[in-house]
Structures are given as structure tokens and as C-alpha cells.
Scaffold this motif. Structure first.
Motif, PDB file in Angstrom:
ATOM      1  N   VAL A   1       0.838  -1.197   0.000  1.00  0.00           N
ATOM      2  CA  VAL A   1       0.000   0.000   0.000  1.00  0.00           C
ATOM      3  C   VAL A   1       0.878   1.255   0.000  1.00  0.00           C
ATOM      4  O   VAL A   1       0.597   2.230  -0.706  1.00  0.00           O
TER       5      VAL A   1
ATOM      6  N   ALA B   1       1.914   1.898  -3.415  1.00  0.00           N
ATOM      7  CA  ALA B   1       0.819   2.426  -4.231  1.00  0.00           C
ATOM      8  C   ALA B   1       0.570   3.905  -3.942  1.00  0.00           C
ATOM      9  O   ALA B   1       0.188   4.669  -4.834  1.00  0.00           O
ATOM     10  N   VAL B   2       0.800   4.324  -2.702  1.00  0.00           N
ATOM     11  CA  VAL B   2       0.620   5.723  -2.332  1.00  0.00           C
ATOM     12  C   VAL B   2       1.679   6.603  -2.979  1.00  0.00           C
ATOM     13  O   VAL B   2       1.379   7.670  -3.527  1.00  0.00           O
TER      14      VAL B   2
ATOM     15  N   PRO C   1       2.451   5.069  -7.608  1.00  0.00           N
ATOM     16  CA  PRO C   1       1.305   4.353  -8.187  1.00  0.00           C
ATOM     17  C   PRO C   1       1.584   3.768  -9.561  1.00  0.00           C
ATOM     18  O   PRO C   1       0.912   2.808  -9.972  1.00  0.00           O
TER      19      PRO C   1
ATOM     20  N   GLN D   1      -4.654   9.964   0.947  1.00  0.00           N
ATOM     21  CA  GLN D   1      -3.734   9.084   0.225  1.00  0.00           C
ATOM     22  C   GLN D   1      -4.422   7.793  -0.182  1.00  0.00           C
ATOM     23  O   GLN D   1      -4.248   7.311  -1.310  1.00  0.00           O
ATOM     24  N   LEU D   2      -5.217   7.222   0.719  1.00  0.00           N
ATOM     25  CA  LEU D   2      -5.919   5.983   0.389  1.00  0.00           C
ATOM     26  C   LEU D   2      -6.943   6.210  -0.721  1.00  0.00           C
ATOM     27  O   LEU D   2      -7.059   5.405  -1.654  1.00  0.00           O
TER      28      LEU D   2
ATOM     29  N   ILE E   1      -5.739   6.066  -4.375  1.00  0.00           N
ATOM     30  CA  ILE E   1      -5.312   4.817  -5.005  1.00  0.00           C
ATOM     31  C   ILE E   1      -6.327   4.416  -6.073  1.00  0.00           C
ATOM     32  O   ILE E   1      -7.527   4.275  -5.798  1.00  0.00           O
ATOM     33  N   THR E   2      -5.851   4.234  -7.287  1.00  0.00           N
ATOM     34  CA  THR E   2      -6.751   3.887  -8.398  1.00  0.00           C
ATOM     35  C   THR E   2      -6.640   2.423  -8.825  1.00  0.00           C
ATOM     36  O   THR E   2      -7.504   1.927  -9.550  1.00  0.00           O
TER      37      THR E   2
ATOM     38  N   VAL F   1      -8.126  -3.083  -5.628  1.00  0.00           N
ATOM     39  CA  VAL F   1      -7.652  -3.475  -4.293  1.00  0.00           C
ATOM     40  C   VAL F   1      -8.490  -4.632  -3.764  1.00  0.00           C
ATOM     41  O   VAL F   1      -9.725  -4.598  -3.810  1.00  0.00           O
TER      42      VAL F   1
END
Length: 308
Positions: free
Chosen positions: A151, A154-155, A158, A241-242, A245-246, A249
Motif C-alpha cells: 500500500v 501504491a501511495v 502508483p 492518500q488511500l 489509489i486507483t 484493491v
């Protein structure tokens, strides 16, 4: 059986004060190497082993399986390494090719050379390692702190992430329970008797497997005893930030986990990532990857088919 090529590692008191991960003494590294090889003997033969250079040290990676397509990269839990995936690799290799990494700064065959300041540095080494292994984004599957690392990547990077799957990952949607804090503090005490370490490991895994009976348990026990890590405090991503995420998940949490209240964590996660696929497996403990290997492989097959 594949004979592991062990690197020249950070070993001994001369490493103390450098704020990098190291083995406390030569005898400890020897003990760890024996446990790593025994655990590695349980894995399918890798197609390739490589040490990828990054600004923060070299990262040990293994490629498993043939065929094309975007690989699935596995990130292990704290004080674990590639051999912890013994139960999972066969099933996951039926889904797609796999790359495993030993986390830099943790026990394993990745060798840290520069200290980490924060989560940005921890995302940077992983992004650099993946760039050296694969030109485009990859699918990620991380267990426990490996899920947080996925994660965190990803932050901050990405572009490296095609999809994101996490197994009972702490510090993503909430903090640690007092039980896990107690385990973490106990694990870093160098003089702790081995039988107490085994009890801690058994507690983490819900008492289902005695560590001394499993190669991966011996590996983690040696990491707890013989390795000193200097890692920044794990920082939970912000809601902003969460929500940014594109990538697709999948979050699977363990109903019997001692790390957190999984149902509460998933309820928070659904607010932060409403498009994510989030589940609680009620019979699973924090050792979920070893308890439900086929179910995880089946779930990843469906998730990746939808994500690709």
C-alpha cells in the motif's frame, strides 16, 4: 533442492550505530542461513535468483514459473522472507508467474547499505527494485507488514502497481492491538529464551502450528533472535492518500487475528476505499497465508482475472 547463494551480509558489532539492518553475530547469520536453506528446500525451484541494486542496498528477488503476462510480486511479513511462501507458491503459480522479494531492512538476503528515514524511503527502494525486475507495473500480494509495504508503494509510486492484494495488513486502515505491541516488543529482546519466542509465534498464528515444527517458523524465530532492524515507525496512510489509489484493491482480513479487530478495520476500509473488495475470513488467524493457501490462490485467480 536449490542451493541458495548467500550474500556477504551486514554482520557483527561493527554495524551497530549505522541504523541499518544487520545480524548481531556470525553464529547468528550461520544459524539463519541454515534455517533459510531448510525453508527454501520446501519451495518449487526458482527460474532465477537476482540481487537488484537500489540506493538503499541490494534486494534479493526470485522468479518462479514460466509464461508471459504481468507477474505477481509477493511481499512477506515482518521478520520473514521468501521461504514463508512455501504453502502458497504452487497454487499461485497456476495463476501467473511469481516474483518474491526479501524485504530490505528485515531478516532475509536483501542487504541494506543506507538507513531509511521514513515511508518515502521504504517506498523508494521497493520501486527501484521492481523497476530493475519488470519494466511496467506489477500485481502485488503482501501479507502482514508486506501488505503495508504494498500500500505504501501504491501511495508514493502508483505507476508501479497494476493491482493490490493485502492479507491481514496492519497500519493501513488502523493501528495495532495491544497484543501485537506486546509481541513486537518481545521479539526484539535478544536474550529472550527460545521457548518464549516459540510461544509468541504460536500466539500470532492462533496456536495452530508450533514454530519448531515448521521450517518457516524456525526462520522467523532466528530472525527475531539474530537480526537487528532499524526501521522507521510504520505510518498509516491518510484518508486522502488511500482515496487516491486507483489500482484495484483486494483486502482479506483474519477474524482470529491478534493484530487488530478485523471487522472494525474492514468497516473503516470500506469508507476509505469504497471500490475495494474487502473481506473478513472468520476462521483465519494472522498466519492466514499458511492456513488457507488454496483458498487464497483461488481468490487471487478471480481477483486478477477481473483486474487485468
Amino acid at each position: 533442492m536449490t542451493t541458495v547463494d548467500f550474500p556477504e551480509h551486514n554482520v557483527g558489532p561493527s554495524c551497530k550505530g549505522k541504523r541499518i539492518g544487520y545480524f548481531r553475530e556470525a553464529a547468528g547469520y550461520t544459524r539463519y542461513k541454515s534455517a533459510y536453506q531448510a525453508g527454501f528446500d520446501q519451495l518449487p525451484a526458482p527460474r532465477e535468483a537476482v540481487d537488484v541494486p537500489t540506493r538503499f542496498g541490494t534486494v534479493r528477488a526470485y522468479r518462479f514459473g514460466e509464461g508471459g503476462g504481468t507477474p505477481l510480486v509477493l511481499l512477506p511479513g515482518r521478520q520473514a522472507a521468501t521461504p514463508m511462501w512455501a504453502a502458497n507458491l504452487a497454487g499461485l503459480l497456476e495463476v501467473r508467474p511469481v516474483i518474491t522479494l526479501d524485504l530490505l531492512g528485515e531478516p532475509g538476503l536483501s542487504v541494506q547499505s543506507e538507513p531509511f528515514t521514513d515511508g518515502l524511503d521504504q517506498a523508494a527502494w521497493l520501486a527501484e527494485a521492481l523497476r530493475g525486475l519488470q519494466p511496467g507495473p506489477v500485481h502485488l500480494l503482501g501479507v502482514s507488514i508486506g501488505g503495508w509495504a504494498a500500500v505504501n508503494l501504491a501511495v508514493h509510486h502508483p505507476d508501479r502497481v497494476a493491482s493490490l492484494a493485502i492479507l491481514d495488513a496492519p497500519s493501513v486502515f488502523g493501528g495495532f492491538s495491544w497484543k501485537m505491541i506486546a509481541v513486537s516488543l518481545g521479539s526484539v529482546l535478544p536474550g529472550m529464551p527460545e521457548r518464549w519466542r516459540n510461544k509468541l509465534l504460536s500466539w500470532i498464528s492462533g496456536g495452530v502450528t508450533a514454530p519448531e515444527d515448521a521450517p518457516e517458523g524456525k526462520l522467523i524465530a532466528s530472525g527475531m533472535r539474530d537480526f537487528a532492524a532499524y526501521l522507521p515507525m510504520t505510518k498509516q496512510p491518510t484518508k486522502q492518500q488511500l482515496s487516491a489509489i486507483t489500482a484495484p484493491v483486494l483486502g482479506i482480513y483474519a477474524g482470529r487475528s491478534i493484530v487488530h479487530d478485523s471487522r472494525r478495520i474492514v468497516a473503516k476500509a470500506r469508507k476509505a476505499l469504497p471500490a475495494a473488495q474487502l473481506e473478513v475470513w472468520p476462521e483465519a488467524s494472522h498466519a492466514i497465508n499458511g492456513e488457507f493457501p488454496q483458498e487464497i490462490a483461488d481468490r487471487m485467480r478471480k481477483f486478477l482475472a477481473d483486474a487485468s
